[in-house]
Design an enzyme around this catalytic site. Sequence first.
Site, PDB file in Angstrom:
ATOM      1  N   ILE A  24      10.464   0.080   3.607  1.00 60.76           N
ATOM      2  CA  ILE A  24      10.682   1.160   4.584  1.00 60.76           C
ATOM      3  C   ILE A  24      12.050   1.027   5.249  1.00 60.76           C
ATOM      4  CG2 ILE A  24       9.896   2.055   6.824  1.00 60.76           C
ATOM      5  CD1 ILE A  24       7.009   1.229   5.968  1.00 60.76           C
ATOM      6  N   ASN A  94      11.953  -3.170  12.604  1.00 64.25           N
ATOM      7  CA  ASN A  94      11.063  -2.846  11.482  1.00 64.25           C
ATOM      8  C   ASN A  94      10.460  -4.063  10.762  1.00 64.25           C
ATOM      9  OD1 ASN A  94      10.313  -1.174   8.920  1.00 64.25           O
ATOM     10  ND2 ASN A  94      11.832  -2.632   8.172  1.00 64.25           N
ATOM     11  N   SER A 147       1.871   0.287  13.466  1.00 66.29           N
ATOM     12  CA  SER A 147       1.108   0.659  12.269  1.00 66.29           C
ATOM     13  C   SER A 147      -0.142   1.364  12.759  1.00 66.29           C
ATOM     14  CB  SER A 147       0.707  -0.593  11.493  1.00 66.29           C
ATOM     15  OG  SER A 147      -0.306  -0.295  10.545  1.00 66.29           O
ATOM     16  N   TYR A 162      -2.816  -9.125  11.583  1.00 68.00           N
ATOM     17  CA  TYR A 162      -1.932  -7.960  11.482  1.00 68.00           C
ATOM     18  C   TYR A 162      -2.368  -6.885  12.491  1.00 68.00           C
ATOM     19  CZ  TYR A 162       0.790  -4.218   9.203  1.00 68.00           C
ATOM     20  OH  TYR A 162       1.687  -3.196   8.933  1.00 68.00           O
ATOM     21  N   LYS A 166      -0.085  -5.485  15.667  1.00 65.20           N
ATOM     22  CA  LYS A 166       0.406  -4.107  15.798  1.00 65.20           C
ATOM     23  C   LYS A 166      -0.139  -3.426  17.056  1.00 65.20           C
ATOM     24  CE  LYS A 166       2.985  -4.151  12.069  1.00 65.20           C
ATOM     25  NZ  LYS A 166       4.435  -4.085  12.156  1.00 65.20           N
ATOM     26  N   ILE A 195       1.981   3.253   3.221  1.00 66.72           N
ATOM     27  CA  ILE A 195       3.258   3.745   2.679  1.00 66.72           C
ATOM     28  C   ILE A 195       3.581   2.906   1.442  1.00 66.72           C
ATOM     29  CG2 ILE A 195       5.725   4.091   3.190  1.00 66.72           C
ATOM     30  CD1 ILE A 195       3.965   5.755   5.071  1.00 66.72           C
ATOM     31  N   THR A 197       5.352   0.665  -0.574  1.00 69.54           N
ATOM     32  CA  THR A 197       6.440  -0.326  -0.514  1.00 69.54           C
ATOM     33  C   THR A 197       5.898  -1.609  -1.126  1.00 69.54           C
ATOM     34  OG1 THR A 197       5.779  -1.385   1.558  1.00 69.54           O
ATOM     35  CG2 THR A 197       7.153   0.576   1.761  1.00 69.54           C
TER      36      THR A 197
HETATM   37  P1  NDP Z   1       8.333  -5.141   3.096  1.00 69.41           P
HETATM   38  O1  NDP Z   1       7.529  -6.371   2.870  1.00 69.41           O
HETATM   39  O2  NDP Z   1       8.746  -4.306   1.939  1.00 69.41           O
HETATM   40  O3  NDP Z   1       9.651  -5.512   3.942  1.00 69.41           O
HETATM   41  C1  NDP Z   1       9.573  -6.332   5.072  1.00 69.41           C
HETATM   42  C2  NDP Z   1      10.966  -6.692   5.530  1.00 69.41           C
HETATM   43  O4  NDP Z   1      10.858  -7.547   6.694  1.00 69.41           O
HETATM   44  C3  NDP Z   1      11.760  -7.456   4.481  1.00 69.41           C
HETATM   45  O5  NDP Z   1      13.042  -6.853   4.375  1.00 69.41           O
HETATM   46  C4  NDP Z   1      11.886  -8.874   5.056  1.00 69.41           C
HETATM   47  O6  NDP Z   1      13.158  -9.392   4.704  1.00 69.41           O
HETATM   48  C5  NDP Z   1      11.789  -8.620   6.564  1.00 69.41           C
HETATM   49  N1  NDP Z   1      11.268  -9.789   7.287  1.00 69.41           N
HETATM   50  C6  NDP Z   1      10.057 -10.385   7.152  1.00 69.41           C
HETATM   51  N2  NDP Z   1       9.979 -11.446   7.971  1.00 69.41           N
HETATM   52  C7  NDP Z   1      11.177 -11.526   8.632  1.00 69.41           C
HETATM   53  C8  NDP Z   1      11.709 -12.415   9.608  1.00 69.41           C
HETATM   54  N3  NDP Z   1      11.013 -13.457  10.077  1.00 69.41           N
HETATM   55  N4  NDP Z   1      12.956 -12.183  10.071  1.00 69.41           N
HETATM   56  C9  NDP Z   1      13.691 -11.145   9.605  1.00 69.41           C
HETATM   57  N5  NDP Z   1      13.239 -10.260   8.690  1.00 69.41           N
HETATM   58  C10 NDP Z   1      11.997 -10.468   8.208  1.00 69.41           C
HETATM   59  O7  NDP Z   1       7.502  -4.304   4.161  1.00 69.41           O
HETATM   60  P2  NDP Z   1       7.427  -2.724   4.455  1.00 69.41           P
HETATM   61  O8  NDP Z   1       8.734  -2.089   4.221  1.00 69.41           O
HETATM   62  O9  NDP Z   1       6.214  -2.203   3.814  1.00 69.41           O
HETATM   63  O10 NDP Z   1       7.111  -2.781   6.012  1.00 69.41           O
HETATM   64  C11 NDP Z   1       8.103  -2.669   7.007  1.00 69.41           C
HETATM   65  C12 NDP Z   1       7.394  -2.576   8.352  1.00 69.41           C
HETATM   66  O11 NDP Z   1       6.518  -1.456   8.338  1.00 69.41           O
HETATM   67  C13 NDP Z   1       6.532  -3.794   8.705  1.00 69.41           C
HETATM   68  O12 NDP Z   1       6.633  -4.061  10.088  1.00 69.41           O
HETATM   69  C14 NDP Z   1       5.124  -3.319   8.362  1.00 69.41           C
HETATM   70  O13 NDP Z   1       4.144  -3.995   9.099  1.00 69.41           O
HETATM   71  C15 NDP Z   1       5.214  -1.858   8.740  1.00 69.41           C
HETATM   72  N6  NDP Z   1       4.227  -0.997   8.105  1.00 69.41           N
HETATM   73  C16 NDP Z   1       4.143  -0.922   6.734  1.00 69.41           C
HETATM   74  C17 NDP Z   1       3.198  -0.113   6.144  1.00 69.41           C
HETATM   75  C18 NDP Z   1       3.060   0.013   4.660  1.00 69.41           C
HETATM   76  O14 NDP Z   1       2.047   0.581   4.208  1.00 69.41           O
HETATM   77  N7  NDP Z   1       3.987  -0.463   3.874  1.00 69.41           N
HETATM   78  C19 NDP Z   1       2.260   0.665   6.967  1.00 69.41           C
HETATM   79  C20 NDP Z   1       2.452   0.529   8.377  1.00 69.41           C
HETATM   80  C21 NDP Z   1       3.398  -0.285   8.924  1.00 69.41           C
HETATM   81  P3  NDP Z   1      13.481 -10.941   4.459  1.00 69.41           P
HETATM   82  O15 NDP Z   1      12.339 -11.537   3.695  1.00 69.41           O
HETATM   83  O16 NDP Z   1      14.779 -10.920   3.748  1.00 69.41           O
HETATM   84  O17 NDP Z   1      13.618 -11.541   5.835  1.00 69.41           O
END
Ligand code: NDP
Length: 255
Positions: A24, A94, A147, A162, A166, A195, A197
């Site tokens: 996202i 995010n 979320s 989780y 949220k 979503i 992803t």
């Molecule tokens: P992804 O797993 O695709 O991406 C998550 C991102 O968060 C990665 O880029 C990761 O990068 C980064 N991340 C994780 N931990 C850390 C950390 N400690 N410090 C810095 N960066 C961090 O997830 P989504 O894109 O699906 O989700 C994005 C957000 O949307 C989340 O908060 C999720 O809870 C929320 N969401 C998602 C939904 C879905 O259905 N996909 C639904 C509702 C909410 P890196 O590992 O490089 O640090």
Amino acid sequence: MSYLEEMFSLKGKTAIVTGAGRGIGQVVARGMANAGAEIVIICRHGADETIKLIEGDGNKAYYVQADVTDEKQVDAALAEVMKRSGHIDILFNNAGICMHQTTMEATVEEFREVIDVNLTGEFIMCKAVGKIMIDNGIKGSIVNMASMSGSIVNIPQWQVSYNASKAGVIHMTRSLAAEWVPYGIRVNSLSPGYISTPMSVDVPKELIDAWMPLIPMHRMGKPEELIPAVLYLCSDAAGYTSGQDLIVDGVYTCI
Ligand code: NDP
């Protein structure tokens, strides 16, 4: 520029998007860049692909490494952003993680890890960016990623950490919105449903099959469908909107 374009424009703004290396964050960061913002990506493992996409559109982005759970790393990252960009106007908070497990399977350490990234990490980012906005008189906007799981309990998978994280994000958002009215800083949250992803599709197919009848629109959302919601919340279009949780979920939470 038309009146509407001006209202939703992010021209001249510097926007931090955490976790924009994929998923996202990547898609929404690209949308925010198309609306005129310079994008700063903060995550742990690089964001070359996102930067290539944004620069390919003719827009600006750069990466600063930090783990959002580490206050020292966040402070150092933001100092670098201030040196390079001179201001921070928008935070799309995010980054997040999810663990599917029953309460009896989850260890206390695993529960803490999810709360640490999703809730404490967002708090650390809000506090650090909020301080820069307040110290520099910037009337900025923060969008915290929540979320629908902050309002409902998903089935059939169990994800107590989780869901709790949220729900915390939604109420932290309201608390900061009220506290920071005197500084002109708006704080809202976004609550997507499922979503497509890596986080949501790297799960057993039977789980996705079980979700479909529960979503009145019978499909997962596309990350692109979150761009307008984030643009609204972080632009002048939402000048009178703060402390709100915007749910974008294909009608999931209505039934
Ligand atoms: P992804 O797993 O695709 O991406 C998550 C991102 O968060 C990665 O880029 C990761 O990068 C980064 N991340 C994780 N931990 C850390 C950390 N400690 N410090 C810095 N960066 C961090 O997830 P989504 O894109 O699906 O989700 C994005 C957000 O949307 C989340 O908060 C999720 O809870 C929320 N969401 C998602 C939904 C879905 O259905 N996909 C639904 C509702 C909410 P890196 O590992 O490089 O640090």
